[in-house]
Enzyme design. Structure first.
Site, PDB file in Angstrom:
ATOM      1  N   HIS A   1      -2.764   2.761  -5.653  1.00 13.93           N
ATOM      2  CA  HIS A   1      -3.377   1.488  -5.280  1.00 13.93           C
ATOM      3  C   HIS A   1      -3.579   0.578  -6.487  1.00 13.93           C
ATOM      4  CE1 HIS A   1      -4.737  -0.307  -1.566  1.00 13.93           C
ATOM      5  NE2 HIS A   1      -5.747  -0.879  -2.197  1.00 13.93           N
TER       6      HIS A   1
ATOM      7  N   LYS B   1      -1.765  -3.163   7.968  1.00 10.98           N
ATOM      8  CA  LYS B   1      -2.900  -2.797   8.810  1.00 10.98           C
ATOM      9  C   LYS B   1      -2.936  -3.679  10.049  1.00 10.98           C
ATOM     10  CE  LYS B   1      -5.951  -0.992   5.196  1.00 10.98           C
ATOM     11  NZ  LYS B   1      -7.256  -1.148   4.519  1.00 10.98           N
TER      12      LYS B   1
ATOM     13  N   HIS C   1      -3.481  -9.527   3.405  1.00  8.49           N
ATOM     14  CA  HIS C   1      -4.906  -9.673   3.689  1.00  8.49           C
ATOM     15  C   HIS C   1      -5.111 -10.696   4.795  1.00  8.49           C
ATOM     16  CE1 HIS C   1      -6.141  -8.268  -0.630  1.00  8.49           C
ATOM     17  NE2 HIS C   1      -5.898  -7.264   0.184  1.00  8.49           N
TER      18      HIS C   1
ATOM     19  N   ARG D   1      -0.973  -1.982  -6.814  1.00 11.86           N
ATOM     20  CA  ARG D   1      -1.249  -3.114  -5.914  1.00 11.86           C
ATOM     21  C   ARG D   1      -2.239  -4.092  -6.567  1.00 11.86           C
ATOM     22  NH1 ARG D   1      -1.185  -4.567  -0.450  1.00 11.86           N
ATOM     23  NH2 ARG D   1      -3.154  -5.211   0.501  1.00 11.86           N
TER      24      ARG D   1
ATOM     25  N   ARG E   1       0.852  -1.195   0.000  1.00 13.44           N
ATOM     26  CA  ARG E   1       0.000   0.000   0.000  1.00 13.44           C
ATOM     27  C   ARG E   1       0.886   1.244   0.000  1.00 13.44           C
ATOM     28  NH1 ARG E   1      -1.923  -3.618   3.926  1.00 13.44           N
ATOM     29  NH2 ARG E   1      -4.008  -4.446   3.498  1.00 13.44           N
TER      30      ARG E   1
ATOM     31  N   TYR F   1      -9.878 -10.603  -6.841  1.00  8.12           N
ATOM     32  CA  TYR F   1      -8.997 -10.545  -8.007  1.00  8.12           C
ATOM     33  C   TYR F   1      -9.278 -11.669  -8.998  1.00  8.12           C
ATOM     34  CZ  TYR F   1      -6.488  -7.016  -5.381  1.00  8.12           C
ATOM     35  OH  TYR F   1      -6.181  -5.894  -4.690  1.00  8.12           O
TER      36      TYR F   1
END
Length: 308
Positions: free
Chosen positions: A247, A178, A273, A250, A154, A282
């Site tokens: 983004h 995150k 993730h 990514r 990110r 995706y």
């Protein structure tokens, strides 16, 4: 509302020092909770199910589903804290239906040829640099974009990298994602490694003084906005009409790997993730691979059928 304001302040302090949430998450929580504070405006019982229900309806009127989802999540986390600290006997969210249908927006990607064109212009600008200053800026821009695409990280993760996170002995990068989750990714492409080393050698002193790996013109931490501006500039120079965001590198990283038959669970780990369902979006983007399979590999292609 003094009580709610006090609870919000205590909760944000708890998030910062106990949960050690990052600055951006804390900022989002503060904005979301202060909006709820303003909505209650001393006249409503902020702990009641009815107040929350009215507020959530108001959110749906004012914001897009993605923003509503985030703001509800902020409130839920706050009320969970009140329950955890025994400031609340019954959590009103236990009796609230906050689920709603959210449109699944497919991630926007950059075509392979556009990425190639974009990178070519980056290196071309370095070769055309007429001053040492321009040349150094190009080295920085090349290193940032190459790393962004090489790892699928990110933009916030890129700008937050510290010098110690880049290991050019072992060619790895330590990424803080995150939820304070760490992941280590290998940098596999030799040209990316050369770009990082060239940038590091040229900016060694600035990096050391700044404390972050990517440095701006003022020798401070490179900002998200600077990277967006950088991408827009090179996209224009490359004559790419598609609006490109950080983004999207990514998204393209994930989609192109998927089209190379990389297992989706490896991609999940590389993207950081926590849930495979986030990565599975995706699989819907990989239309080029789907076409190749159906046109060239479908069993019907190998059947000989007599017609009369």
């Amino acid at each position: 509302m003094i009580t709610l304001s006090k609870f919000i302040t205590e909760y944000l302090s708890y998030c910062e020092y106990r949960k050690r949430l990052n600055f951006k998450t804390l900022k989002s929580y503060r904005i979301d909770l202060n909006q709820y504070l303003a909505f209650c405006d001393n006249s409503l019982d902020f702990l009641s199910k009815n107040t929350l229900d009215l507020y959530i309806t108001e959110l749906h009127k004012r914001y897009k589903p993605k923003s509503v989802k985030r703001k509800i999540a902020s409130l839920k986390a706050f009320f969970h804290y009140l329950e955890y600290t025994e400031l609340l006997e019954q959590n009103p969210f236990d009796k609230l239906d906050v689920h709603f249908r959210e449109a699944k927006l497919l991630p926007k990607t950059i075509p392979f040829y556009s990425i190639q064109k974009f990178l070519s212009v980056l290196y071309e600008q370095k070769n055309l640099a007429v001053s040492a200053y321009q040349f150094r800026c190009c080295l920085r821009d090349i290193a940032a974009i190459e790393l962004l695409f090489a790892t699928g990280m990110r933009i916030s993760e890129l700008c937050s990298l510290h010098p110690s996170d880049i290991d050019l002995e072992n060619n790895t990068v330590l990424i803080y994602g995150k939820g304070a989750k760490e992941r280590i990714l290998q940098i596999g492409n030799p040209e990316v490694i050369v770009a990082l080393k060239s940038y590091q050698d040229s900016f060694k002193e600035d990096i050391s003084n700044c404390g972050y790996f990517f440095v701006n013109k003022q020798k401070h931490k490179l900002s998200d906005q600077s990277v967006r501006f950088m991408i827009n500039r090179y996209a224009n120079l490359a004559g790419i009409e598609q609006h490109i965001t950080p983004h999207m590198f990514r998204h393209s990283f994930a989609t192109l790997l998927l089209e190379q038959d990389v297992d989706i669970r490896y991609i999940q780990k590389m993207l950081g993730h926590s849930s495979i369902s986030t990565t599975e979006i995706y699989t819907h983007v990989s239309s080029a691979k789907q076409k190749d399979i159906l046109v060239n590999k479908h069993p019907r292609n190998f059947m000989v059928v007599n017609d009369g």
